[in-house]
Design a protein around this motif. Structure first.
Motif: not given
Ligand code: BGC
Length: 734
Positions: A517-533
């Motif tokens: 799906x990565x070629x179809x999706x226009x916006x992709x955001x990657x989040x790691x395990x980002x902590x309490x905030x």
């Protein structure tokens, strides 16, 4: 390393009995050694781990103490921190960890984890930083310095080549010398030589036939002799298997998972062996010296205690720091038609789909688990940012079956037991159970999918928040494949059909296959395990209050079969892990062999654009072997309408190499914050270790005379400017 008064060590050593000395060399509780009260020597108190100070356990059982005073600040994972490419944030995050560890009364914090991300499948990838040794070096050194400012020892782990969880106690790794020196050692070497880490943890696995925690080659020849380490080597919990080998290696403290503390290899068996004259007491003394030296460095002895920093935890400043780190760790992978950021004033009805929108991750992952004071989920982040005028509707989107084994309290102890071989009947029963569970998952999954698609149809904006969780990014086991679990590929594809503008957010600590799906999706955001905030930071990026500036610290392959560890080397349930891919780790492979990844190393977009210009390179060579300086200068301009930050990456390509070298390697970087329209100059100075390879005959790093291309790049595959230079002489260095 901080110099201490060695006469104080000798004085104390002279007063200790053999029994007392040996008491200092092994766990007397699950997380501490024995002290010697009559001489004022305290026990050494330790705690995990990389994402914050772990909860308290009962002294001899893996049962949480159950107190309410051990909630802490939950930090972004090391993979998140590496994605910031911000040395100062690494330092500030280190300070949070160090101050909290001290505040909780600890002497050693079992962090950071810096093993190389060799395969996308390693269950502990989330705890580690990168596939690239230079990025690790640059980030880990300030992190350690930050931690140790608070009279706490960082314990860098796991030394070395600990790159999978399957059979973690029994796997033997074979890495040839050049690869070892160029890829797997540098992070640890820098931690010791530049970060001055007070302690290091041996890995579970074997290395060249010997368990790392009792390897004379690793712990004496390399660590102590070559790198000059005189701090404490701690074993991983249960990583010791032989009294004599351990005693005669550079290991100082044996820790384990069972409550029979006197039975540990470095406890009564060691006492007996020394008394029987089978092991020299000199080995014991060396270890005690290393421990006492470290205690002196931490102000733990005598009058020094009055000056010891007391630390604290859960401060507002700590929460502010982890928010800053979380913000800069988010990676904007794709943003066609400037779909992001979402325009707050136009939002009326949002559909948030996918269970990672509400999932709490802090309490999972294995020894990296955190008893977080709180954790803001993405859904909460969005709701608190948007307030009551925007309708946010949430749908789970996919079905997550409950994992029974997770309820096990003693997983840490049990994780070291060899897997039980099932009888035929047991196997058949397990298969039936699994089939039933799969059917149930399909049924439930279909209901949740339909509900999500219906919701997506009626909303103006759709945000899918999926990915992995700590059932996958977890200590003790590896993933079986790179696929998104819980049928999420179908979910994302179906959502994109009804709303092609859906924003896709993946929360995970390891690469997942996105290519359906990565070629179809226009916006992709990657989040790691980002902590309490983490959830707050994500909402700020989605809504444009924060301009994303994270860059991938690792390559995201299209599919597992493209990954060099799996093509050339081996991985998983094998007896010997042979790193046949050699130097072909991460982008070194993808860029050299021209294999297209889904997203390349160093990639990460911004809501603005940056223009690179006027690259100049100046080589300063002097007559002595010591002086090779290569100064790289260029200008970078923010040509867009919003403020933002760019990570300028400097790669070096060895054009005349007499041996095989990767097409280029990261050797420097600078993160620049630029106001809209602002231009700044970047200056990166490289030394000879940026032009050398390890020569196995000379047993030394060697810079060959010849042509080198310097590349100023926005990612490993987005090289903006190049300049070639000549180096006229040969240099050697360690
Ligand atoms: C892990 C280490 C951890 C130790 C103590 C082991 O299972 O491999 O990383 O520090 O346990 O909890």
């Amino acid at each position: 390393m901080k110099k201490v008064d060695e006469t104080r060590i000798e004085e104390l050593l002279g007063k200790l009995t053999l029994e007392e000395k040996i008491g200092m060399l092994h766990g007397a509780e699950l997380f501490q050694t024995k002290g010697v009260e009559r001489l004022g020597i305290p026990p050494l108190k330790m705690s995990d781990g990389p994402m914050g100070v772990r909860k308290e356990f009962q002294p001899s059982q893996w049962i949480p103490a159950g107190t309410t005073d051990d909630y802490v600040t939950y930090l972004p994972s090391n993979s998140a921190l590496a994605a910031t490419w911000n040395r100062n944030l690494a330092y500030e995050t280190g300070k949070v960890l160090g101050e909290e560890a001290r505040g909780r009364g600890k002497d050693v914090i079992l962090a950071p984890g810096i093993n190389i991300k060799r395969s996308p499948l390693n269950g502990r990838n989330f705890e580690y930083m990168s596939e690239d040794p230079r990025l690790i070096e640059e980030m880990v050194v300030p992190l350690i310095k930050g931690i140790q400012e608070f009279d706490v020892a960082a314990c860098v782990k796991h030394f070395v080549a600990n790159n999978q969880e399957t059979e973690r106690l029994w796997i033997d790794t074979e890495v040839e010398e050049r690869t070892l020196r160029e890829i797997y050692f540098p992070g640890f070497k820098a931690s010791i030589e530049k970060g001055e880490a007070h302690s290091i943890m041996g890995a579970y696995n074997l290395f060249r036939g010997v368990h790392c925690c009792q390897s004379n080659y690793l712990l004496n020849d390399v660590l102590r002799e070559e790198w000059g380490f005189d701090g404490v080597v701690v074993s991983d919990w249960g990583g010791v298997h032989d009294t004599k080998e351990a005693a005669e290696s550079g290991l100082d403290i044996e820790m384990s998972v069972t409550p029979d503390f006197n039975e540990y290899y470095m406890a009564d068996p060691l006492l007996k062996a020394v008394n029987a004259g089978e092991i020299s007491e000199e080995y014991v003394d060396k270890k005690v010296r290393n421990i006492l030296r470290t205690m002196l460095r931490l102000n733990m002895l005598g009058e020094d205690k009055k000056n010891r920093i007391s630390g604290t935890y859960n401060t507002a400043e700590h929460r502010e720091t982890v928010l800053l780190a979380a913000r800069e760790s988010l990676v904007l992978l794709k943003n066609e038609e400037n779909l992001l950021p979402l325009n707050k004033s136009e939002l009326t009805k949002i559909a948030v789909i996918g269970q990672n929108a509400e999932k709490i991750h802090s309490n999972g992952g294995g020894s990296a688990e955190i008893k977080a004071l709180y954790e803001i989920s993405p859904l909460m982040g969005l709701k608190t940012s948007l307030g009551g005028n925007v309708e946010i509707k949430y749908a789970k989107g996919y079905y997550v079956p409950t994992v029974e084994e997770q309820k096990e309290l003693n997983w840490q102890q049990h994780s070291l037991e060899r897997k039980k071989v099932l009888t035929e009947t047991e196997e058949a029963e397990a298969k039936i159970k699994q089939k039933k569970a799969e059917e149930e998952s399909r049924k439930q999954g279909k209901i949740l999918l339909d509900e999500a698609v219906a919701l997506a149809k009626e909303a103006d904006k759709v945000i899918v928040i999926g990915g992995l969780n700590h059932d996958f990014d977890v200590e003790g086991k590896d993933r079986q494949d790179m696929l998104l679990p819980y049928n999420q590929d179908t979910l994302i594809n179906e959502i994109l059909k009804v709303n092609p503008n859906a924003v896709i957010v993946i929360v995970a600590g390891s690469p997942v296959q996105m290519s359906t799906w990565s070629d179809k999706a226009k916006a992709i955001v990657w989040s790691w395990y980002g902590g309490m905030e983490g959830g707050k930071a994500l909402a700020e990026v989605l809504l444009g209050c924060v301009n994303p500036s994270g860059k991938l610290p690792e390559t995201f392959p299209m599919k597992l079969e493209d990954s060099p560890a799996h093509i050339y080397g081996n991985f998983g349930d094998v007896k010997t892990l042979i790193y046949k891919e050699g130097l072909n780790v991460g982008y070194r492979y993808f860029d050299t062999q021209n294999v297209d990844p889904d997203f390349c190393f160093g990639h990460g977009l911004s809501y603005t654009e940056f223009e690179y210009s006027d690259m100049e390179v100046r080589v300063e060579e002097a007559s002595s072997n010591d002086d090779l300086l290569v100064n790289v200068n260029l200008n970078v301009k923010n040509t867009g309408k919003v403020d933002g930050a760019e990570v300028v990456q400097i790669y070096v390509a060895n054009k005349d190499a007499s041996v095989w070298c990767p097409s280029h390697e990261l050797k420097g970087f600078e993160k620049l914050f630029l106001k809209a329209g602002e231009e700044k100059s970047v200056n990166v100075t490289l030394h000879k270790n940026s032009f050398s390879y390890y020569d196995t005959d000379e047993k030394s790093f060697k810079v060959e005379a010849g042509e080198y291309e310097l590349q100023a790049a926005s990612s490993s595959r987005d090289i903006r400017l190049r300049k070639s230079v000549k180096i006229n002489k040969e240099y050697l260095h360690q």
